[in-house]
Design a protein around this motif. Structure first.
Motif, short mmCIF file in Angstrom:
data_model
loop_
_atom_site.label_atom_id
_atom_site.label_comp_id
_atom_site.label_asym_id
_atom_site.label_seq_id
_atom_site.Cartn_x
_atom_site.Cartn_y
_atom_site.Cartn_z
N THR A 650 0.28 -1.36 0.00
CA THR A 650 0.31 0.38 0.26
C THR A 650 0.35 0.83 0.09
N VAL A 651 2.19 1.26 -0.07
CA VAL A 651 3.15 2.02 0.00
C VAL A 651 3.95 2.45 -1.09
N PRO A 652 3.46 4.06 -1.75
CA PRO A 652 4.29 3.82 -2.89
C PRO A 652 5.36 3.94 -3.23
N VAL A 653 5.97 4.03 -3.93
CA VAL A 653 7.67 4.37 -4.39
C VAL A 653 8.03 5.54 -4.10
N ILE A 654 9.25 6.16 -3.38
CA ILE A 654 9.32 7.94 -3.07
C ILE A 654 10.58 8.01 -3.65
N PHE A 655 10.38 8.77 -5.14
CA PHE A 655 11.93 9.22 -5.62
C PHE A 655 12.47 10.11 -5.26
N PRO A 656 13.51 10.18 -5.13
CA PRO A 656 14.21 11.60 -5.01
C PRO A 656 13.89 12.67 -4.69
N ASP A 657 13.00 12.85 -6.12
CA ASP A 657 12.84 14.65 -6.31
C ASP A 657 11.49 14.71 -5.07
N GLY A 658 10.96 14.04 -4.47
CA GLY A 658 9.45 13.64 -4.14
C GLY A 658 8.05 13.33 -4.25
N SER A 659 9.20 13.01 -5.89
CA SER A 659 7.79 12.09 -5.98
C SER A 659 7.37 11.21 -6.25
N GLU A 660 5.67 10.15 -5.96
CA GLU A 660 5.53 8.94 -5.52
C GLU A 660 4.64 8.31 -7.11
N GLN A 661 5.11 7.38 -7.26
CA GLN A 661 4.76 6.39 -8.23
C GLN A 661 4.95 5.24 -7.23
N PHE A 662 2.87 4.27 -7.75
CA PHE A 662 2.81 2.43 -7.49
C PHE A 662 2.81 1.77 -8.25
N PHE A 663 3.22 1.05 -8.09
CA PHE A 663 3.90 -0.30 -8.87
C PHE A 663 1.82 -0.57 -9.55
N GLY A 664 2.40 -0.67 -10.67
CA GLY A 664 1.14 -1.35 -11.67
C GLY A 664 -0.14 -1.31 -10.73
N SER A 665 -1.29 -1.13 -11.34
CA SER A 665 -3.07 -0.52 -11.13
C SER A 665 -3.18 -0.97 -9.68
N PRO A 666 -4.20 -0.15 -8.93
CA PRO A 666 -4.96 -0.34 -7.45
C PRO A 666 -4.96 -2.12 -7.96
N GLY A 667 -5.81 -2.67 -8.80
CA GLY A 667 -6.70 -3.47 -9.17
C GLY A 667 -5.65 -4.92 -8.90
N ASP A 668 -4.41 -4.31 -9.41
CA ASP A 668 -3.09 -5.17 -9.53
C ASP A 668 -2.79 -5.57 -8.31
N MET A 669 -2.50 -4.38 -7.25
CA MET A 669 -2.14 -4.23 -5.85
C MET A 669 -3.05 -5.37 -5.14
N ALA A 670 -4.62 -4.98 -5.37
CA ALA A 670 -5.59 -5.61 -5.31
C ALA A 670 -5.20 -7.04 -5.10
N SER A 671 -5.01 -7.53 -6.39
CA SER A 671 -5.18 -8.90 -6.04
C SER A 671 -3.72 -9.73 -5.68
N SER A 672 -2.38 -9.10 -5.68
CA SER A 672 -1.44 -9.56 -5.16
C SER A 672 -2.41 -9.95 -3.66
N ALA A 673 -2.95 -8.75 -2.73
CA ALA A 673 -2.84 -8.43 -1.60
C ALA A 673 -3.29 -9.56 -1.29
N GLU A 674 -4.80 -9.61 -2.04
CA GLU A 674 -5.53 -11.08 -1.81
C GLU A 674 -4.86 -12.20 -1.83
N ASN A 675 -3.60 -12.76 -2.61
CA ASN A 675 -3.29 -13.87 -2.98
C ASN A 675 -2.66 -14.15 -1.54
N ILE A 676 -2.12 -13.04 -0.96
CA ILE A 676 -1.62 -13.21 0.35
C ILE A 676 -2.58 -13.06 1.36
N ARG A 677 -3.84 -12.72 1.38
CA ARG A 677 -4.63 -13.05 2.59
C ARG A 677 -4.54 -14.43 2.37
N ASP A 678 -5.02 -14.60 1.44
CA ASP A 678 -5.87 -16.01 0.77
C ASP A 678 -4.48 -17.08 1.84
N ARG A 679 -3.33 -17.05 1.39
CA ARG A 679 -2.34 -17.78 2.28
C ARG A 679 -2.07 -17.69 3.45
#
Length: 709
Positions: A650-679
């Motif tokens: 849920t935490v974004p990547v913070i670049f040295p200039d202070g800008s932020e960027q998430f991996f993939g889309s929110p759906g992609d992150m939700a899918s990965s989180a769902e797999n972890i929760r299942d496990r």
């Protein structure tokens, strides 16, 4: 005596020979006396002239004189009769005095003439006009005496004038022609000693004299030779057509024959004179042409030996040569005309003239052809010089243009512009090389022509002049060669510099490409490198892929750094202080830092996922297979790592200039989180099962404990 000298007296008709004859064939002389006073002097002149006409043979037959005294006085008649004694006493046979009717005393007149008969030497009779036929046939008497003989005194005078004029002119002309022909014949053996007056012309026109003679002969042949014609007989005194001695035809014919013979010879003389004069005129003109061509014409060419030092100078020399050719053309036109004249003479000339003509023709042809060859050779030399200087000028302009390009600052916008400039330089250099080769070829042709120039300068020493021309040609070619070599050296330097600039632009372009590639890797890392794996094995595979992906990015970054370092070196070599790496290096560093942060985050998440899945697998697999109870710490580890991993997602990547960027889309992150929760749920279920088993065991143990006790 000639009729023309006493023409006014003859026209008075004081006496005339009518052409009539007496019975002895003697000529009849008529003296028509008039009422006016007759001049004895004029009558004497007339008689002298008339008596000079008949031949001696005719005079020997005697004259019958008719003195027409019908209109005159007796004293006048008597004076005339006595005068005949002094003029023609021997030739007079009979004097017939035609008396007027009953005007004279017959006895007195008869007595006087009879008394004087012996002294006079001829018989004198007084007779009336109608009684003349007793002594003379009517056909021999003119109409004034009742006869039928036709006589026109003025016609006779005119014919006599024509005859005497023809006789005089033809005789004089014959003598002159004979002298001219003889002199010409005598002068033939030695033409050189021919007198200066050898071309003397006759006093009369032979054609005109012959024409007059033919007309006179035609007149004599067509008409009877009456009194006027008899007077024209010149050499004959009998006026009868049957008497050849009294006809003028033979004399005229003889004169015409002699005249034609001499005139034919004279025509041949004139022809020889004309041919000789034509030969002399041709020889004079030939020598004029030869003297001019070998004199002023040759001198003009001798003074024109230069080739000029520029195209303008060679053009001026060509114009001057055209003027010289124009002057020669006038003499060549004379040569053509003379050659035609000599060819015509050769076709109809005598053998002795052929050699002289051929020698003249050969001499003229040799000089003219030699001079024409000299003009053509000079024209070729000047044209070659003009071409040489024109090529040298073009080459000089090309070298100037190439030098201008090489001296200009190079500020191309990109590598394509540099390549275009390099291509243009190569084309310019190739064009210069072609022009220089053409200059060498034309210079060699000109040198060969100049080396042969002395062969047509009539022995003039051309070494000094030729040396100047040759030195000039070599100087121009050497100068162009040096200029071309300098330009080649500068082109080599410029080529090297521009190749370095191409390399510089290439490095800058490739460095920018490395930045783009690195950005694309970063973008791919953020958007596609999302999965964390469903188990520990898959996570290990993802970790290995991530390592390789990071190695590719590292290589790309290193490549970009190397290109930018090469750019700096090239700028220093090119002394291009205005160029540097620009914003490429900061962009490369910025993207690389963003990539490293993102890659570290990805690495950290994959490490956590690997720890999570390893712990979960041990719980789920080992516990199921061995049936042993797991430590509580194992379950707690799975739960702790899983929650931490979920929080990390849920935490974004913070670049040295202070800008932020998430991996993939929110759906992609939700899918990965769902797999972890299942496990995590499976692990939780496993923990609950183990707790239930443990509780059951405890209950069993409790139950067994009282029994044993």
């Amino acid at each position: 005596m000639e009729a023309s000298t006493i023409l006014p007296v003859l026209k008075k008709k004081l006496a005339f020979l009518s052409g009539g004859k007496d019975r002895r064939s003697g000529l009849i002389l008529t003296i028509p006396l008039c009422t006016e006073q007759t001049s004895m002097e004029e009558l004497s002149s007339t008689l002298d002239y008339l008596l000079s006409i008949p031949s001696e043979k005719c005079k020997a037959r005697g004259f019958t004189v008719i003195v027409d005294g019908r209109k005159s006085q007796w004293n006048v008649v008597k004076t005339v009769v006595l005068m005949l004694q002094n003029v023609i006493p021997a030739e007079v046979s009979l004097v017939c005095v035609v008396k007027p009717d009953e005007f004279w005393d017959k006895k007195v007149t008869h007595f006087c003439f009879w008394k004087e008969k012996d002294r006079l030497g001829f018989e004198v009779i007084l007779v009336s006009a109608n009684k003349l036929t007793r002594y003379i046939e009517p056909c021999q008497l003119t109409d004034e005496f009742g006869g039928s003989l036709q006589y026109d005194h003025m016609d006779w005078v005119n014919k006599r004038l024509v005859f005497e004029k023809f006789t005089k002119e033809s005789t004089s002309l014959l003598d002159e022609l004979a002298v001219i022909n003889e002199n010409e014949k005598a002068s033939q053996p030695d033409k050189a000693s021919r007198p200066s007056d050898s071309n003397v012309l006759p006093s009369f026109d032979p054609e005109a004299v012959l024409q007059t003679g033919h007309e006179l002969l035609s007149e004599l042949q067509q008409r009877r030779f009456n009194g006027s014609e008899g007077g024209g007989g010149g050499g004959g005194t009998a006026w009868s057509p049957m008497d050849d001695e009294l006809l003028a035809q033979p004399q005229v014919m003889k004169l015409l024959d002699s005249l034609r013979e001499q005139y034919t010879k004279y025509q041949e003389v004139c022809r020889q004179r004309s041919k000789r004069s034509q030969l002399e005129e041709i020889q004079t003109k030939v020598m004029q042409v030869v003297n001019w061509l070998e004199g002023p014409g040759t001198e003009q060419l001798r003074t024109q030996w230069g080739i000029g030092d520029s195209i303008r100078a060679s053009q001026a020399l060509l114009l001057k040569h055209e003027e010289i050719e124009s002057q020669h053309s006038e003499w060549f036109a004379v040569y053509v005309e003379l050659n035609q004249q000599m060819a015509a003479l050769l076709s109809a000339g005598d053998d002795e003239d052929l050699l002289e003509l051929k020698a003249l023709q050969q001499q003229l042809s040799d000089v003219c052809y030699r001079q024409a060859s000299q003009l053509e050779f000079r024209q070729n030399v000047l044209q070659s010089a003009h071409d040489f200087h024109g090529t040298a000028q073009d080459l000089s302009q090309q070298l100037d243009g190439l030098l201008g390009m090489l001296c200009a600052d190079v500020a191309p916008a990109d590598g394509a512009a540099i390549q275009q400039t390099l291509k243009h330089l190569e084309e310019k250099l190739k064009s210069v090389e072609g022009a220089l080769q053409s200059l060498r070829e034309k210079g060699q042709v000109l040198l060969e022509q100049i080396s042969n120039q002395s062969s047509w300068f009539y022995g003039k020493d051309m070494q000094i002049e030729n040396k100047e021309n040759i030195d000039h040609i070599h100087s121009v070619m050497e100068d162009m060669q040096l200029r071309k070599q300098r330009c080649e050296d500068m082109v080599d330097v410029r080529r090297l510099k521009m190749l370095q600039m191409v390399q510089l632009f290439k490095c800058e372009e490739d460095a920018s490409q490395a930045v783009e590639w690195l950005g694309e890797l970063l973008d791919a890392l953020l958007k596609t490198h999302i999965r964390l794996g469903d188990d520990s094995q898959e996570t290990k595979v993802l970790l290995e892929k991530h390592r390789k992906f990071v190695d590719v990015a590292q290589s790309t970054y290193d490549y970009g750094r190397q290109l930018l370092q090469a750019t700096v070196v090239l700028c220093q070599s090119l002394r291009c202080t205005t160029r540097s790496s620009g914003d490429t290096l900061p962009r490369l560093n910025r993207v690389w830092k963003q990539f490293t942060v993102t890659a570290d985050e990805r690495q950290h998440r994959l490490d956590m996922a690997s720890t999570f899945h390893t712990a979960a697998d041990r719980v789920l697999k080992e516990g199921s297979e061995q049936g042993e109870l797991l430590d509580v710490e194992v379950f707690e580890e799975v739960e702790t790592v899983g929650k931490a991993l979920l929080d990390r997602l849920t935490v974004p990547v913070i670049f040295p200039d202070g800008s932020e960027q998430f991996f993939g889309s929110p759906g992609d992150m939700a899918s990965s989180a769902e797999n972890i929760r299942d496990r995590m749920k499976l692990v939780e279920d496993k923990r609950l099962q183990q707790e239930e088993a443990e509780q059951l065991q405890e209950e069993v143990a409790l139950e067994a404990g009282p029994d044993e006790s």
